[in-house]
Design an enzyme around this catalytic site. Structure first.
Site, PDB file in Angstrom:
ATOM      1  N   ASP A  61      -0.066  -5.131   6.623  1.00 37.46           N
ATOM      2  CA  ASP A  61      -0.328  -6.085   7.710  1.00 37.46           C
ATOM      3  C   ASP A  61      -1.627  -5.678   8.398  1.00 37.46           C
ATOM      4  O   ASP A  61      -2.377  -4.854   7.863  1.00 37.46           O
ATOM      5  CB  ASP A  61       0.883  -6.192   8.662  1.00 37.46           C
ATOM      6  N   ALA A  62      -1.897  -6.236   9.567  1.00 36.48           N
ATOM      7  CA  ALA A  62      -3.212  -6.024  10.184  1.00 36.48           C
ATOM      8  C   ALA A  62      -3.373  -4.636  10.797  1.00 36.48           C
ATOM      9  O   ALA A  62      -4.492  -4.237  11.149  1.00 36.48           O
ATOM     10  CB  ALA A  62      -3.459  -7.095  11.244  1.00 36.48           C
ATOM     11  N   GLY A  63      -2.298  -3.880  10.919  1.00 36.67           N
ATOM     12  CA  GLY A  63      -2.392  -2.562  11.543  1.00 36.67           C
ATOM     13  C   GLY A  63      -2.740  -1.468  10.539  1.00 36.67           C
ATOM     14  O   GLY A  63      -2.918  -1.726   9.346  1.00 36.67           O
ATOM     15  N   ASP A 111      -1.317   1.191   8.535  1.00 40.55           N
ATOM     16  CA  ASP A 111      -0.075   1.734   7.962  1.00 40.55           C
ATOM     17  C   ASP A 111       1.158   1.345   8.777  1.00 40.55           C
ATOM     18  O   ASP A 111       2.083   2.145   8.941  1.00 40.55           O
ATOM     19  CB  ASP A 111      -0.170   3.272   7.832  1.00 40.55           C
ATOM     20  N   ASN A 150       0.863  -1.180   0.000  1.00 36.68           N
ATOM     21  CA  ASN A 150       0.000   0.000   0.000  1.00 36.68           C
ATOM     22  C   ASN A 150       0.897   1.227   0.000  1.00 36.68           C
ATOM     23  O   ASN A 150       2.013   1.200   0.514  1.00 36.68           O
ATOM     24  CB  ASN A 150      -0.898  -0.001   1.245  1.00 36.68           C
ATOM     25  N   THR A 151       0.391   2.295  -0.575  1.00 36.57           N
ATOM     26  CA  THR A 151       1.150   3.538  -0.567  1.00 36.57           C
ATOM     27  C   THR A 151       0.455   4.551   0.337  1.00 36.57           C
ATOM     28  O   THR A 151      -0.775   4.623   0.380  1.00 36.57           O
ATOM     29  CB  THR A 151       1.357   4.074  -1.997  1.00 36.57           C
ATOM     30  N   HIS A 152       1.281   5.296   1.072  1.00 37.69           N
ATOM     31  CA  HIS A 152       0.741   6.241   2.069  1.00 37.69           C
ATOM     32  C   HIS A 152       1.435   7.591   1.902  1.00 37.69           C
ATOM     33  O   HIS A 152       2.659   7.640   1.740  1.00 37.69           O
ATOM     34  CB  HIS A 152       0.974   5.688   3.478  1.00 37.69           C
TER      35      HIS A 152
HETATM   36  C1  GAR Z   1      -2.452   8.875  -2.403  1.00 41.05           C
HETATM   37  O1  GAR Z   1      -1.694   9.969  -1.949  1.00 41.05           O
HETATM   38  C2  GAR Z   1      -2.407   7.752  -1.394  1.00 41.05           C
HETATM   39  O2  GAR Z   1      -1.192   7.628  -0.736  1.00 41.05           O
HETATM   40  C3  GAR Z   1      -3.490   8.182  -0.448  1.00 41.05           C
HETATM   41  O3  GAR Z   1      -4.526   8.607  -1.293  1.00 41.05           O
HETATM   42  C4  GAR Z   1      -3.954   9.203  -2.445  1.00 41.05           C
HETATM   43  C5  GAR Z   1      -4.631   8.609  -3.659  1.00 41.05           C
HETATM   44  O4  GAR Z   1      -4.331   9.337  -4.810  1.00 41.05           O
HETATM   45  N1  GAR Z   1      -3.883   7.093   0.399  1.00 41.05           N
HETATM   46  C6  GAR Z   1      -4.115   7.236   1.702  1.00 41.05           C
HETATM   47  O5  GAR Z   1      -4.116   8.320   2.282  1.00 41.05           O
HETATM   48  C7  GAR Z   1      -4.417   5.946   2.422  1.00 41.05           C
HETATM   49  N2  GAR Z   1      -4.502   6.153   3.830  1.00 41.05           N
HETATM   50  P1  GAR Z   1      -4.766   8.773  -6.239  1.00 41.05           P
HETATM   51  O6  GAR Z   1      -6.207   8.288  -6.116  1.00 41.05           O
HETATM   52  O7  GAR Z   1      -4.645   9.971  -7.146  1.00 41.05           O
HETATM   53  O8  GAR Z   1      -3.823   7.665  -6.596  1.00 41.05           O
END
Ligand code: GAR
Length: 193
Positions: free
Chosen positions: A134-136, A138, A100-102
């Site tokens: 994982d289960a947490g 982020d 996942n990306t954050h």
């Molecule tokens: C991204 O910045 C991603 O990291 C975030 O939503 C955005 C999606 O952008 N995700 C979170 O905050 C998850 N907690 P996108 O729809 O343009 O790819």
């Protein structure tokens, strides 16, 4: 995915080049009518959407999500802008091969408002993190990170947009390396040979 899908678009664009090493077999979402699904359809990629509200409970949705993803036999599941937590059934099948990306430098500022929380805290640098789910919330092992400056006059939107430029580059780079070279997860350490 849940939203605009610009991270998805970056992956769709990268995967058009066979030498990238990753093929996107399907795109799933937790809602219908979103830009990300339109982007996937435009690229000729299969899509599916599973809404939590259409299931009796969260566990039922999670199981259905796991089944839908499994049907495509992915080597790697990429959550990009997916604003739901993976549940037990999903993690049982895809643990260790779901990233996942954050939009923050974890472990700082996890959760739904990474850019806003970084701004409120007054940090001078924030960024983005690719991690193994994982289960947490982020909390998983970190695959890659990029730092981004917070500039005077930033608001949540301007900061998030600057982060997303770095985030798309990070995602394309890291997913490509994982696809081409494989990876191992040992405790909190990710190794891409
Ligand atoms: C991204 O910045 C991603 O990291 C975030 O939503 C955005 C999606 O952008 N995700 C979170 O905050 C998850 N907690 P996108 O729809 O343009 O790819």
């Amino acid at each position: 995915m849940s939203g605009a899908g610009t991270n998805l678009q970056a992956l769709l664009d990268a995967s058009r080049d066979p030498s990238y090493g990753a093929e996107i077999v399907a795109v799933g979402a937790d809602r219908t009518g979103i830009e990300g699904l339109t982007r996937a359809e435009a690229a000729g990629v299969d899509t599916f959407a599973l809404r939590v509200a259409d299931f009796p409970d969260r566990a039922g949705w999670d199981m259905a999500l796991a089944d839908a993803v499994e049907a495509y036999k992915p080597d790697l599941v990429v959550m990009a802008g997916f604003m739901k937590l993976a549940g037990d059934a999903f993690l049982a099948r895809f643990g260790g091969r779901c990233v996942n990306t954050h939009p923050a430098l974890l472990p700082a500022f996890p959760g739904m408002h990474g850019p806003r929380d970084a701004l409120d805290h007054g940090v001078k640098f924030t960024g983005c993190t690719l991690f193994v789910v994982d289960a947490g919330v982020d909390t998983g092992p970190i695959v890659d990170q990029r730092a981004v400056p917070v500039l005077a006059g930033d608001d949540e939107h301007s900061l998030h947009e600057r982060i997303k430029v770095a985030e798309r580059a990070m995602l394309v780079d890291a997913v490509g390396r994982m696809a081409r070279e494989g990876w191992t997860v040992t405790g909190r350490k990710i190794t891409i040979p």
